[in-house]
Scaffold this motif. Structure first.
Motif: not given
Length: 120
Positions: A33-40, A58-59, A99-105
């Protein structure tokens, strides 16, 4: 955990575009699972966009604040995830993290972040 390296941040005017890249290794991009986050400044880190799995599908999903403006994509061959950001606004100014993770955790691998500044 996996190693993630972001690039592509910078200074842009309101309405401009930037493309962020997140380089990783191996089959991370195609299996995690790959994601983008941000912090202002002064705010908590927030989800921006990410790829999730439902069975073998994968969506992509997006925060409401960026829907229609940002697009997440990936190149499995290059082991890279991208975040195309269009119609940028001053409120998009933040440090952006891959960010990355394995599974839905919980996401447990993070890049060092890349600064995006949108001037008004």
């Amino acid at each position: 955990q996996v190693q993630l390296v972001e690039s592509g941040g910078g200074l842009v005017q309101t309405g401009g575009s930037l493309r962020l890249s997140c380089a990783t290794s191996g089959r991370t991009v195609s299996t995690y699972y790959m994601g983008w986050f941000r912090q202002a400044p002064g705010k908590e880190r927030e989800f921006v966009a990410g790829f999730t799995w439902s069975g073998s599908t994968n969506y992509a999903s997006y925060a409401d604040s960026v829907k229609g403006r940002f697009t997440i994509s990936r190149d499995n061959g290059k082991s890279t995830v991208y975040l195309q950001m269009n119609s940028l606004k001053p409120e998009d100014t933040a440090v952006y993290y891959c960010a990355a993770k394995i599974g839905s955790g919980t996401y447990n691998s993070w890049g060092q972040g890349t600064q995006v500044t949108v001037s008004s």
